[in-house]
Design a protein around this motif. Structure first.
Motif, PDB file in Angstrom:
ATOM      1  N   ILE A 110       0.843  -1.204   0.000  1.00  0.00           N
ATOM      2  CA  ILE A 110       0.000   0.000   0.000  1.00  0.00           C
ATOM      3  C   ILE A 110       0.874   1.248   0.000  1.00  0.00           C
ATOM      4  CG2 ILE A 110      -1.683   1.336   1.339  1.00  0.00           C
ATOM      5  CD1 ILE A 110      -2.764  -1.404   2.364  1.00  0.00           C
ATOM      6  N   ARG A 111       1.887   1.260   0.858  1.00  0.00           N
ATOM      7  CA  ARG A 111       2.803   2.420   0.902  1.00  0.00           C
ATOM      8  C   ARG A 111       3.539   2.583  -0.429  1.00  0.00           C
ATOM      9  NH1 ARG A 111       4.171  -0.189   5.654  1.00  0.00           N
ATOM     10  NH2 ARG A 111       3.018   0.636   7.430  1.00  0.00           N
ATOM     11  N   GLU A 112       3.961   1.465  -1.015  1.00  0.00           N
ATOM     12  CA  GLU A 112       4.689   1.505  -2.291  1.00  0.00           C
ATOM     13  C   GLU A 112       3.824   2.103  -3.402  1.00  0.00           C
ATOM     14  OE1 GLU A 112       5.840  -1.920  -5.435  1.00  0.00           O
ATOM     15  OE2 GLU A 112       6.612  -2.227  -3.394  1.00  0.00           O
ATOM     16  N   ARG A 113       2.571   1.672  -3.471  1.00  0.00           N
ATOM     17  CA  ARG A 113       1.688   2.182  -4.528  1.00  0.00           C
ATOM     18  C   ARG A 113       1.275   3.625  -4.272  1.00  0.00           C
ATOM     19  NH1 ARG A 113      -1.617  -2.912  -7.023  1.00  0.00           N
ATOM     20  NH2 ARG A 113       0.190  -4.276  -7.127  1.00  0.00           N
ATOM     21  N   ALA A 114       1.149   3.993  -3.021  1.00  0.00           N
ATOM     22  CA  ALA A 114       0.859   5.400  -2.705  1.00  0.00           C
ATOM     23  C   ALA A 114       2.039   6.270  -3.137  1.00  0.00           C
ATOM     24  CB  ALA A 114       0.576   5.561  -1.213  1.00  0.00           C
ATOM     25  N   TRP A 121       2.080  11.355 -10.446  1.00  0.00           N
ATOM     26  CA  TRP A 121       1.096  12.421 -10.658  1.00  0.00           C
ATOM     27  C   TRP A 121       1.176  13.576  -9.668  1.00  0.00           C
ATOM     28  CZ3 TRP A 121      -1.970   7.488 -10.505  1.00  0.00           C
ATOM     29  CH2 TRP A 121      -1.964   6.888 -11.759  1.00  0.00           C
ATOM     30  N   GLY A 122       2.018  13.457  -8.656  1.00  0.00           N
ATOM     31  CA  GLY A 122       2.162  14.539  -7.679  1.00  0.00           C
ATOM     32  C   GLY A 122       1.398  14.261  -6.394  1.00  0.00           C
ATOM     33  N   PRO A 123       1.832  14.883  -5.305  1.00  0.00           N
ATOM     34  CA  PRO A 123       1.231  14.606  -3.997  1.00  0.00           C
ATOM     35  C   PRO A 123      -0.244  15.004  -3.889  1.00  0.00           C
ATOM     36  CG  PRO A 123       2.840  16.383  -3.830  1.00  0.00           C
ATOM     37  CD  PRO A 123       2.928  15.843  -5.211  1.00  0.00           C
ATOM     38  N   GLU A 124      -0.667  16.011  -4.647  1.00  0.00           N
ATOM     39  CA  GLU A 124      -2.067  16.453  -4.575  1.00  0.00           C
ATOM     40  C   GLU A 124      -3.017  15.404  -5.144  1.00  0.00           C
ATOM     41  OE1 GLU A 124      -0.351  17.667  -8.405  1.00  0.00           O
ATOM     42  OE2 GLU A 124       0.285  18.059  -6.349  1.00  0.00           O
ATOM     43  N   LYS A 125      -2.508  14.481  -5.946  1.00  0.00           N
ATOM     44  CA  LYS A 125      -3.351  13.449  -6.557  1.00  0.00           C
ATOM     45  C   LYS A 125      -3.512  12.213  -5.676  1.00  0.00           C
ATOM     46  CE  LYS A 125      -4.036  15.666 -10.337  1.00  0.00           C
ATOM     47  NZ  LYS A 125      -5.310  16.241 -10.653  1.00  0.00           N
ATOM     48  N   LEU A 126      -2.744  12.126  -4.590  1.00  0.00           N
ATOM     49  CA  LEU A 126      -2.853  10.972  -3.706  1.00  0.00           C
ATOM     50  C   LEU A 126      -4.018  11.179  -2.742  1.00  0.00           C
ATOM     51  CD1 LEU A 126      -1.866   8.264  -2.624  1.00  0.00           C
ATOM     52  CD2 LEU A 126      -0.337   9.539  -1.102  1.00  0.00           C
ATOM     53  N   THR A 127      -5.086  10.438  -2.959  1.00  0.00           N
ATOM     54  CA  THR A 127      -6.230  10.420  -2.047  1.00  0.00           C
ATOM     55  C   THR A 127      -6.590   8.963  -1.806  1.00  0.00           C
ATOM     56  OG1 THR A 127      -7.872  10.429  -3.818  1.00  0.00           O
ATOM     57  CG2 THR A 127      -7.147  12.595  -2.982  1.00  0.00           C
ATOM     58  N   ILE A 128      -7.412   8.736  -0.826  1.00  0.00           N
ATOM     59  CA  ILE A 128      -7.812   7.353  -0.539  1.00  0.00           C
ATOM     60  C   ILE A 128      -8.585   6.757  -1.716  1.00  0.00           C
ATOM     61  CG2 ILE A 128      -9.925   7.978   0.691  1.00  0.00           C
ATOM     62  CD1 ILE A 128      -9.163   5.652   2.662  1.00  0.00           C
TER      63      ILE A 128
END
Length: 173
Positions: A110-114, A121-128
């Motif tokens: 999960i951490r690897e894929r996050a 795509w940038g940190p703003e694109k990481l959501t649950i």
């Protein structure tokens, strides 16, 4: 001390303030019917303190358990990445936890894929929800090919087609 049961079947204890008095060492002072008897609290309750006896009883309602649930490592990883869910978002966390558990996701995966989502795509694109939506994108070969690799491959294919067309024109075909 008064004992009763609540609506879940658990024992409730009312605490009463016992005013201990050094002079009240026996119940003789309360009248002849109590002569020679010791008060229940004699020598056990210091002056002005509360006492509560712990109950070892099982709840009457077996469906309601006070035992702590075992930790879910998938849920804990989502909380680590996205923070503690609000009441409104608990069901979202539950849905994603179930999905990732069904996909046999480990906390490290999960951490690897996050991290991969943040990298691509940038940190703003990481959501649950983006983690759930794009989970399968990183399976197998898809996980080894980035969006940049895809764009490069498409550009190379266009260049190869252009060269082939130019060679055909030059040769008069």
């Amino acid at each position: 001390m008064e004992r009763r049961r609540d609506h879940h079947g658990y024992q409730q204890v009312n605490k009463y303030l016992v005013l201990g008095s050094p002079s009240l060492s026996s119940l003789d002072e309360l009248g002849p019917e109590f002569a020679g008897r010791q008060p229940e609290f004699a020598g056990r309750i210091p002056s002005g303190e509360l006492e509560e006896e712990p109950s070892e009883e099982e709840p009457l309602n077996k469906n309601h358990s006070l035992a702590a649930k075992p930790r879910n490592p998938t849920w804990d990883t989502l909380v680590e990445l996205f923070g503690e869910p609000t009441d409104k978002r608990r069901s979202l966390y539950g849905r994603v936890t179930k999905y990732l558990t069904d996909q046999e996701a480990t906390p490290d995966l999960i951490r690897e894929r996050a991290t991969r989502i943040v990298t691509d795509w940038g940190p703003e694109k990481l959501t649950i929800t983006s983690l759930e939506t794009h989970w399968s994108r990183f399976d197998g070969l898809a996980g080894q090919i980035s969006s940049t690799d895809v764009r490069t491959a498409k550009a190379d294919a266009v260049r190869a087609e252009t060269r082939a067309a130019l060679n055909d024109i030059a040769e008069g075909r």
